[in-house]
Design an enzyme around this catalytic site. Structure first.
Site, PDB file in Angstrom:
ATOM      1  N   ARG A 247      41.421  42.463  29.542  1.00  0.00           N
ATOM      2  CA  ARG A 247      42.615  43.287  29.710  1.00  0.00           C
ATOM      3  C   ARG A 247      43.021  43.795  28.335  1.00  0.00           C
ATOM      4  O   ARG A 247      42.906  43.080  27.329  1.00  0.00           O
ATOM      5  CB  ARG A 247      43.776  42.491  30.321  1.00  0.00           C
ATOM      6  CG  ARG A 247      43.638  42.190  31.808  1.00  0.00           C
ATOM      7  CD  ARG A 247      43.751  43.452  32.681  1.00  0.00           C
ATOM      8  NE  ARG A 247      43.702  43.129  34.097  1.00  0.00           N
ATOM      9  CZ  ARG A 247      42.579  43.131  34.839  1.00  0.00           C
ATOM     10  NH1 ARG A 247      41.417  43.436  34.296  1.00  0.00           N
ATOM     11  NH2 ARG A 247      42.643  42.860  36.134  1.00  0.00           N
ATOM     12  N   GLU A 276      46.803  51.524  30.229  1.00  0.00           N
ATOM     13  CA  GLU A 276      45.983  52.226  31.226  1.00  0.00           C
ATOM     14  C   GLU A 276      46.843  52.919  32.280  1.00  0.00           C
ATOM     15  O   GLU A 276      47.836  52.331  32.710  1.00  0.00           O
ATOM     16  CB  GLU A 276      45.097  51.198  31.972  1.00  0.00           C
ATOM     17  CG  GLU A 276      43.876  50.812  31.253  1.00  0.00           C
ATOM     18  CD  GLU A 276      43.049  49.792  32.032  1.00  0.00           C
ATOM     19  OE1 GLU A 276      42.546  48.874  31.393  1.00  0.00           O
ATOM     20  OE2 GLU A 276      42.920  49.901  33.261  1.00  0.00           O
ATOM     21  N   HIS A 297      37.710  51.551  32.632  1.00  0.00           N
ATOM     22  CA  HIS A 297      37.871  50.316  33.424  1.00  0.00           C
ATOM     23  C   HIS A 297      36.882  50.281  34.604  1.00  0.00           C
ATOM     24  O   HIS A 297      37.294  50.300  35.775  1.00  0.00           O
ATOM     25  CB  HIS A 297      39.314  50.174  33.934  1.00  0.00           C
ATOM     26  CG  HIS A 297      39.663  48.753  34.301  1.00  0.00           C
ATOM     27  ND1 HIS A 297      40.913  48.222  34.161  1.00  0.00           N
ATOM     28  CD2 HIS A 297      38.902  47.748  34.816  1.00  0.00           C
ATOM     29  CE1 HIS A 297      40.926  46.961  34.574  1.00  0.00           C
ATOM     30  NE2 HIS A 297      39.704  46.648  34.983  1.00  0.00           N
TER      31      HIS A 297
HETATM   32  N1  LIG Z   1      36.777  45.065  33.344  1.00  0.00           N
HETATM   33  C1  LIG Z   1      36.783  44.701  34.621  1.00  0.00           C
HETATM   34  O1  LIG Z   1      36.492  45.507  35.499  1.00  0.00           O
HETATM   35  C2  LIG Z   1      37.129  43.310  34.981  1.00  0.00           C
HETATM   36  C3  LIG Z   1      37.970  42.548  34.204  1.00  0.00           C
HETATM   37  N2  LIG Z   1      38.274  41.266  34.552  1.00  0.00           N
HETATM   38  C4  LIG Z   1      39.129  40.483  33.659  1.00  0.00           C
HETATM   39  O2  LIG Z   1      38.372  39.367  33.199  1.00  0.00           O
HETATM   40  C5  LIG Z   1      39.223  38.231  33.181  1.00  0.00           C
HETATM   41  C6  LIG Z   1      38.401  36.964  33.223  1.00  0.00           C
HETATM   42  O3  LIG Z   1      37.807  36.806  34.486  1.00  0.00           O
HETATM   43  P1  LIG Z   1      37.046  35.447  34.886  1.00  0.00           P
HETATM   44  O4  LIG Z   1      36.008  35.126  33.893  1.00  0.00           O
HETATM   45  O5  LIG Z   1      36.684  35.573  36.299  1.00  0.00           O
HETATM   46  O6  LIG Z   1      38.248  34.401  34.727  1.00  0.00           O
HETATM   47  P2  LIG Z   1      38.134  32.840  34.492  1.00  0.00           P
HETATM   48  O7  LIG Z   1      39.472  32.293  34.868  1.00  0.00           O
HETATM   49  O8  LIG Z   1      36.923  32.294  35.156  1.00  0.00           O
HETATM   50  O9  LIG Z   1      37.906  32.711  32.911  1.00  0.00           O
HETATM   51  C7  LIG Z   1      38.881  32.928  31.963  1.00  0.00           C
HETATM   52  C8  LIG Z   1      38.745  31.884  30.862  1.00  0.00           C
HETATM   53  O10 LIG Z   1      39.713  32.172  29.854  1.00  0.00           O
HETATM   54  C9  LIG Z   1      40.241  30.943  29.406  1.00  0.00           C
HETATM   55  N3  LIG Z   1      41.568  31.125  28.833  1.00  0.00           N
HETATM   56  C10 LIG Z   1      42.729  31.408  29.459  1.00  0.00           C
HETATM   57  N4  LIG Z   1      43.741  31.449  28.582  1.00  0.00           N
HETATM   58  C11 LIG Z   1      43.214  31.197  27.372  1.00  0.00           C
HETATM   59  C12 LIG Z   1      43.760  31.101  26.069  1.00  0.00           C
HETATM   60  N5  LIG Z   1      45.071  31.239  25.841  1.00  0.00           N
HETATM   61  N6  LIG Z   1      42.919  30.824  25.049  1.00  0.00           N
HETATM   62  C13 LIG Z   1      41.605  30.637  25.279  1.00  0.00           C
HETATM   63  N7  LIG Z   1      41.030  30.710  26.493  1.00  0.00           N
HETATM   64  C14 LIG Z   1      41.823  30.986  27.522  1.00  0.00           C
HETATM   65  C15 LIG Z   1      40.303  30.062  30.651  1.00  0.00           C
HETATM   66  O11 LIG Z   1      40.345  28.696  30.307  1.00  0.00           O
HETATM   67  C16 LIG Z   1      39.010  30.456  31.350  1.00  0.00           C
HETATM   68  O12 LIG Z   1      37.936  29.629  30.992  1.00  0.00           O
HETATM   69  C17 LIG Z   1      40.149  38.459  34.394  1.00  0.00           C
HETATM   70  O13 LIG Z   1      41.343  37.729  34.273  1.00  0.00           O
HETATM   71  C18 LIG Z   1      40.370  39.945  34.339  1.00  0.00           C
HETATM   72  O14 LIG Z   1      41.505  40.237  33.561  1.00  0.00           O
HETATM   73  C19 LIG Z   1      37.783  40.707  35.691  1.00  0.00           C
HETATM   74  C20 LIG Z   1      36.940  41.422  36.501  1.00  0.00           C
HETATM   75  C21 LIG Z   1      36.566  42.786  36.226  1.00  0.00           C
HETATM   76  O1  LIG Z   2      39.417  42.739  39.391  1.00  0.00           O
HETATM   77  C1  LIG Z   2      39.750  42.912  38.211  1.00  0.00           C
HETATM   78  O2  LIG Z   2      40.431  42.095  37.580  1.00  0.00           O
HETATM   79  C2  LIG Z   2      39.348  44.139  37.518  1.00  0.00           C
HETATM   80  O3  LIG Z   2      39.673  44.325  36.383  1.00  0.00           O
HETATM   81  C3  LIG Z   2      38.562  45.168  38.216  1.00  0.00           C
HETATM   82  O4  LIG Z   2      37.665  44.703  39.075  1.00  0.00           O
END
Ligand SMILES: NC(=O)C1=CN([C@@H]2O[C@H](COP(=O)(O)OP(=O)(O)OC[C@H]3O[C@@H](n4cnc5c(N)ncnc54)[C@H](O)[C@@H]3O)[C@@H](O)[C@H]2O)C=CC1
Ligand SMILES: O=C(O)C(=O)CO
Length: 335
Positions: A247, A276, A297
């Protein structure tokens, strides 16, 4: 379903046709055929009368909207993995369950992260743009000193947020000859660390000072707002690149722009932005200058992930109305 009355489900954006068709069979669903984003008033109106709201990451569902929600609204089943746009604490206070769509977009988002890791140092977008925008004979041919980027193999990657996507990025990075470093709230299990030959850094500052490429993969939360601050950006080496597919607000974008403009870091690959869909014009200039690769995105944007995300939304709604705990429930304080 036990309940003969079909729940009223309002969906805020257009979804893949197969998902919308299945929702039509199962629920009393209101779809958004023209795909125009809901205004705040339209969101409030939907939340006043629906049983379920299916928003996505472009809908801000804050405490004020949640407090005004009607008594029927019991579930916010977000069509997104990141859930920073929904005030989960306010929803819990109001007795509303919140769900998201994790896992099914992990590999696609990791692929796009890796594409950015490759694209910036290897000048991929610059090269492609050069041919796409030029006359047929304007390229004078290969030259030993032309379009030189920087090698990926053997470099050090630093992953901030080693969760589902971060770990999937690490697997790809290892195959590309990068060494894996990571900073996370918790250390990952020893088997995963061994498989990835990953080095854990308790100190984010120390990791940033050491790596060649940073990949931001943690969620946006109050604790991660501007986690990559001006002070931390200053720790990066001038040859370092930064990639963000998480993000926009995890990085202090204005500070990062200054670093790129002043050549205090080498480049950035960004799929997400602080405001965004508005993009800081200075970032567009940096992209023209070859210092940034910008994507709108689209990290998880495959047809497969969107269908799977839709299936998850449907399963979350079905299990909830069957009286069970939905599989992707988001609990306050657990993001
Ligand atoms: N660009 C895109 O289209 C997409 C973006 N995303 C973003 O990716 C992010 C991550 O997704 P996932 O890997 O599925 O989530 P997840 O929850 O599996 O992994 C996130 C990791 O970040 C760590 N974390 C949280 N707060 C922290 C902090 N203060 N310091 C250090 N580490 C910290 C957590 O412990 C966790 O291991 C989502 O929250 C979303 O914002 C997700 C899907 C698509
Ligand atoms: O699902 C999310 O968090 C995205 O950023 C787009 O898939």
């Amino acid at each position: 379903m036990n309940n003969p009355r079909k729940p009223v489900v309002v969906v805020t954006r257009k979804l893949p046709a197969s998902v919308e068709a299945r929702m039509g069979e199962l629920f009393s669903v209101e779809l958004n055929h023209d795909d125009r984003p809901f205004s705040r008033e339209r969101l409030a109106e939907a939340m006043a009368r629906a049983d379920v709201l299916v928003p996505t990451l472009t809908d801000t569902i804050d405490a004020q909207l949640i407090e005004k929600a009607g008594p029927k609204l019991k579930l916010i089943a977000s069509f997104s993995n990141g859930i920073d746009n929904v005030d989960v604490d306010a929803a819990a206070r109001k007795g509303i369950t919140v769900t998201n769509t994790p896992n099914v977009l992990t590999e696609d988002t990791a692929d796009m992260t890796m594409a950015l890791v490759l694209a910036v140092p290897r000048r991929l977008a610059e090269g492609a743009r050069l041919l796409a925008g030029s006359a047929p004979d304007s390229w004078q041919g290969w030259s030993p000193t032309w379009m030189l980027g920087r090698r990926i193999w053997g470099k050090r990657l630093g992953i901030v947020g080693m969760g589902r996507i971060g770990t999937a990025v690490a697997r790809r990075a290892k195959a590309f000859g990068l060494s894996v470093n990571y900073h996370n709230r918790n250390r990952v299990n020893p088997e995963t660390e061994a498989e990835l030959e990953a080095t854990y850094w308790d100190s984010l500052d120390q990791m940033l000072a050491r790596v060649d490429i940073v990949s931001v993969n943690c969620p946006s939360t109050p604790a991660t707002y501007h986690l990559i601050s001006a002070r931390r950006l200053a720790l990066l080496r001038p040859e370092a690149y930064i990639v963000n597919t998480a993000r926009g607000d995890v990085i202090d974008e204005a500070a990062m722009i200054r670093c790129l403009e002043d050549d205090r870091i080498a480049g950035a690959g960004l799929d997400v932005f602080e405001n965004e869909p508005a993009i800081n014009p200075r970032l567009l200039e940096l992209a023209k200058a070859g210092k940034a690769v910008l994507l709108p995105h689209m990290g998880s944007a495959t047809l497969e992930s969107r269908i799977d995300m839709g299936d998850k939304v449907i399963i979350n709604i079905r299990t909830f109305f069957d009286g069970h705990r939905p599989p992707n429930r988001v609990l306050p304080g657990r993001i």
